[in-house]
Design a protein around this motif. Structure first.
Motif, short mmCIF file in Angstrom:
data_model
loop_
_atom_site.label_atom_id
_atom_site.label_comp_id
_atom_site.label_asym_id
_atom_site.label_seq_id
_atom_site.Cartn_x
_atom_site.Cartn_y
_atom_site.Cartn_z
N GLN B 59 4.02 28.16 148.73
CA GLN B 59 4.19 27.13 147.70
C GLN B 59 5.55 27.26 147.01
O GLN B 59 6.15 26.27 146.61
CB GLN B 59 3.05 27.28 146.69
N VAL B 64 9.38 23.05 149.98
CA VAL B 64 7.94 22.76 150.07
C VAL B 64 7.54 21.91 148.86
O VAL B 64 7.78 22.30 147.72
CB VAL B 64 7.11 24.06 150.12
N ILE B 65 6.95 20.75 149.12
CA ILE B 65 6.51 19.89 148.03
C ILE B 65 5.15 20.37 147.52
O ILE B 65 4.92 20.49 146.33
CB ILE B 65 6.42 18.42 148.50
N SER B 66 4.24 20.62 148.45
CA SER B 66 2.93 21.10 148.03
C SER B 66 2.24 21.81 149.17
O SER B 66 2.56 21.58 150.34
CB SER B 66 2.06 19.94 147.55
N VAL B 67 1.33 22.70 148.82
CA VAL B 67 0.45 23.32 149.81
C VAL B 67 -0.96 22.93 149.40
O VAL B 67 -1.36 23.14 148.26
CB VAL B 67 0.57 24.86 149.82
N GLN B 68 -1.69 22.33 150.32
CA GLN B 68 -3.06 21.94 149.99
C GLN B 68 -4.04 22.58 150.97
O GLN B 68 -3.71 22.88 152.11
CB GLN B 68 -3.17 20.42 150.00
#
Lengths: 772, 87
Positions: B59, B64-68
């Motif tokens: 993250q 990196v914009i987002s980790v989901q």
């Protein structure tokens, strides 16, 4: 075949991730084997107000797996990083499993009967000696709808006091008041679909990337797909959100009140408003001004109908004349040219503009006014109640909307937008509750800040806290902690782990959490979501609703809760639902929620949900041909309020030269009682740090990771400096988070609050910053 | 050992490079890089704590914009994580 169970699970994990990313892959049949013996159930996530749907896998009485729910319209198969903590939040080693009663400095294990008998005896004694207003119940936006409903009926309809508050007073109250005084009904007209359908998003002091990551991802998906989409981040601090924004506009703390007025000034000056919309839907008003900040105990301020003046559009325009961009530049720090540009963005008829905000606007000593001013932008330009263009107030707890706001667990509220001050409302509530109307007191109870001050004054004798941690989260914390430590009141705390509040309690009760019980939450976009119990709570832990009803029986109010043991949650919900029918907040029968991934109210007669309120296109309370109708507002007209600039409660000076602001970060939620139970994460984000602007740090001789002493007029703490980390405040400001229970940062915060919403301002006070 | 399926979002033009970096982490397998900048990966670690630490690292990576999180299995995880303050 050489494949292990591990390979099966990995295949499942990859397939689920592909599906959530929008790629359908054929899941190998043998992967099904990995999920053998796992029973799946749906539940909304336990954490923030977004309300993501989660599939919970149970095997052998334990949760063994969780998935982002592919059928969940909010999150479409994905959860944020906090999804990793869903199970851990329940399975920490130090779960509370038995009632505890204080014996001097020790907490001694007790039976439920002993604990509940003691609580009832203390409450009865206080009521007999000092009346019902000497006792209170303090809950939260993490209560289920059933818990909040039982709490309200018990306190308001049984014990006969309005001393009932949720911690949502600390986060949502300003939004609530502005919804009520603008639209005549709480909660938004729009919904999350606006994040997919709009092309312009103005963030007013909201770090969505960290505080609402799943919604931010939806917004970013829209942006990556559509080049027209523009994201404007107006904030006092550069964050992860800023990195994705097209534009960052730095604003001074409290500068929103000036900038918004100036944007409105330009919209009026340059005739960027929608004349027809204004003529049809808007009435102009001026309220009471020069309000105090609530710093003195019992300082009263209210805006009664007698205080409100109606204005003509021309009178309103004349009042707005002094709020020029040049004036606002000095107060807000936003260049006048940029303010003109923002006015043109809001006024651009070819743009679908959305405003998004959360604590930066709500935790504000003029928070209601700032909410009002944002609505003014949308009401003047007519950018409201249409797909893809709406103002949206974001919430922070899973049922701040469903429970605190819709059930109305505030000191002045009753369910479905009703208030205790209104006789007709009391009568309606009493009718549903089967009690004489005079049982419900008309006197507004103690709001949160006053409730805990009343402990210090010795006026409040008993308080029961459920599902929240006020002795870490209240402002001017020293005062309330000292009052509790000196045992000025009898304090009960129901929770799942030891907290900074349980340590001050006379009785600690172990609660069941999330899927250890059945419940319903309501999220930010009016979505009501139900789940069933899936696992047992540990030890003797029991759900809060059971605790309250057992207490009610001992208080002689058991007859108010005639629910069957089996089907209790359904029965409570169905009773509560009666409040909503025909009001424009209509809920569906309980059985419907058991099947669907939530529905957004008002639920229509045919059982479908409403995405956009007040429009004939979607809301069945608006007749065909009526277009937009604000049917909850007086005369169907919404209010555009003149809200002048007034300064903050405390501003930096020679002795305390810095602004101090508190907030949240991605990994830790609220006071960290659940997310604080992940050791590696604690090492990574182990403690609250203080963020400084590099130039300020240099001037003070502070380097990254140095120890820094932060001192306000109320308290002093030492924090580790973070310079050039994930967030950077503007020059002259410092920022910290409030999750760390070893660093009670709220000892620094001022207990000034908004005069209308009584919501404290956790975002602004004056501090000095020294190398420790 | 816990296993999770994650989706990492980045700008499409940066996804390839970021996927390579992500794959360099022990315990992370990249399963696919999609045209819209999404990276599908499987994460495994010795404990949920280690897994979260690993994902937290992803993250924080530049770009990196987002980790989901799409899927999480921790069926053999032991209870852990007493509270830091030992309250």
């Amino acid at each position: 075949m050489g494949l292990s169970r591990r390979d099966f699970i990995k295949a499942c994990a990859a397939a689920a991730a592909f599906a959530a990313a929008g790629v359908t892959t054929a899941r190998p049949e043998w992967a099904e084997a990995a999920e053998d013996g796992i029973t799946w159930g749906k539940a909304p996530c336990r954490y923030c107000g977004v309300g993501c749907s989660v599939l919970v896998g149970v095997k052998g009485g334990r949760i063994v797996s969780t998935k982002g729910d592919p059928a969940g319209p909010v999150n479409k198969g994905l959860n944020c990083i906090k999804g990793y903590f869903l199970s851990k939040a329940l399975y920490g080693k130090d779960r509370l499993t038995t009632p505890l009663i204080r014996k001097g400095n020790r907490m001694v294990e007790a039976s439920w009967d002993e604990a509940l008998d003691l609580i009832a005896a203390q409450y009865k004694k206080a009521i007999a000696e000092h009346g019902p207003d000497s006792v209170a119940l303090y809950g939260s936006g993490q209560w289920t709808i059933q818990e909040g409903y039982v709490a309200s009926k018990l306190m308001k309809g049984g014990i006969g006091t309005n001393n009932l508050e949720p911690n949502a007073r600390l986060c949502m109250a300003s939004a609530v008041v502005a919804f009520m005084n603008t639209f005549g009904s709480d909660e938004p007209m729009g919904c999350y679909d606006d994040l997919d359908l709009g092309d312009t998003y103005v963030l007013w002091g909201a770090n969505m990337a960290e505080a609402h990551p799943v919604l931010f991802s939806r917004l970013i998906d829209n942006k990556l797909k559509h080049p027209k989409v523009k994201l404007i981040d107006i904030a006092t601090r550069r964050t992860r959100t800023t990195k994705m924004a097209d534009e960052f506009i730095a604003i001074k703390p409290h500068g929103d009140l000036a900038a918004l007025n100036a944007i409105i000034h330009v919209i009026l000056r340059d005739k960027l408003y929608d004349e027809a919309f204004v003529a049809k839907h808007v009435s102009f008003k001026r309220g009471k001004e020069n309000a105090p900040y609530g710093l003195k105990d019992k300082e009263a301020f209210n805006e009664t109908p007698a205080d409100v003046k109606n204005l003509t559009f021309e009178e309103y325009k004349a009042l707005m004349k002094p709020y020029t961009p040049q004036w606002a530049q000095k107060v807000s720090g936003i260049p006048a040219a940029k303010i003109e540009e923002l006015a043109r963005v809001y006024g651009d008829k070819s743009r679908k503009v959305n405003s998004l905000w959360t604590m930066g606007v709500n935790q504000h000593s003029r928070g209601v006014w700032v909410n009002n001013l944002i609505y003014n932008l949308h009401l003047l330009t007519g950018k409201i109640c249409k797909p893809g263009e709406n103002p949206l107030s974001l919430t922070g707890q899973p049922s701040a909307c469903g429970t605190a706001r819709e059930v109305g667990t505030f000191a002045h509220r009753l369910p479905a937008d009703m208030v205790v001050m209104n006789e007709a409302h009391r009568k309606k509530a009493a009718g549903i509750w089967g009690i004489p109307a005079e049982k419900i007191p008309a006197k507004v109870g103690l709001h949160t800040v006053e409730m805990f001050r009343a402990i210090d004054r010795g006026e409040l004798k008993c308080v029961w806290i459920q599902c929240t941690n006020p002795f870490q989260s209240l402002p001017n914390l020293n005062r309330v902690r000292k009052a509790a430590q000196s045992r000025k009141a009898f304090i009960v705390v129901s929770d799942i782990y030891p907290t900074r509040s349980t340590e001050l309690a006379d009785v600690v009760l172990p609660s069941a959490s999330w899927v250890e019980k059945e419940g319903v939450f309501g999220n930010t976009e009016r979505r009501t979501q139900q789940w069933f119990k899936m696992v047992n709570a540990p030890g003797k832990a029991r759900e809060d609703v059971w605790q309250l009803i057992e207490f009610a029986k001992r208080m002689g109010h058991g007859a108010l809760f005639p629910y069957p043991e089996k089907g209790m949650h359904r029965a409570i919900f169905e009773e509560y639902r009666k409040f909503t029918l025909g009001t424009g907040k209509d809920l569906a029968p309980y059985g419907v929620y058991a099947k669907v991934r939530g529905l957004r109210w008002p639920v229509k007669a045919n059982g479908t949900e409403t995405r956009w309120r007040y429009t004939e296109a979607d809301d069945e309370h608006v007749a065909k041909g009526e277009g937009i109708k604000f049917y909850k507002a007086p005369n169907n007209k919404v209010s555009v309020w003149f809200r002048p600039y007034e300064p903050p409660a405390e501003v930096p000076d020679r002795n305390y030269p810095f602004w101090f602001c508190t907030g949240r970060l991605l990994e830790h939620w609220h006071t960290g009682t659940m997310t604080g139970r992940v050791p590696e994460l604690r090492r990574a984000v182990s403690q609250a740090t203080v963020e400084l602007h590099p130039e300020d740090a240099k001037r003070l001789g502070i380097r990254n990771r140095d120890q820094v002493r932060i001192t306000s007029r109320r308290g002093s703490i030492v924090l580790t400096a973070e310079i050039g980390g994930r967030g950077t405040p503007e020059r002259g400001s410092v920022f910290t988070t409030f999750f760390d229970e070893k660093k009670l940062v709220n000892e620094i915060c001022i207990d000034a609050f908004d005069p209308l919403s009584k919501e404290p301002d956790f975002k602004k006070c004056a501090v000095k910053v020294q190398k420790a | 050992m816990p296993i999770s399926g994650i989706v990492v979002s980045c700008r499409p033009e940066e996804a390839g490079g970021i996927a390579e970096k992500i794959a360099g982490n022990r315990g992370v397998e990249v399963h696919g890089v999609l045209a819209d900048g999404k990276i599908v990966a499987v994460v495994e670690a010795d404990s949920i704590d280690a897994e979260v630490a690993l994902v937290n690292g992803l993250q924080q990576m530049e770009g990196v914009i987002s980790v989901q999180l799409a899927y999480h299995n921790f069926e053999d995880a032991a209870p852990e994580g007493a509270h830091p303050a030992g309250l």
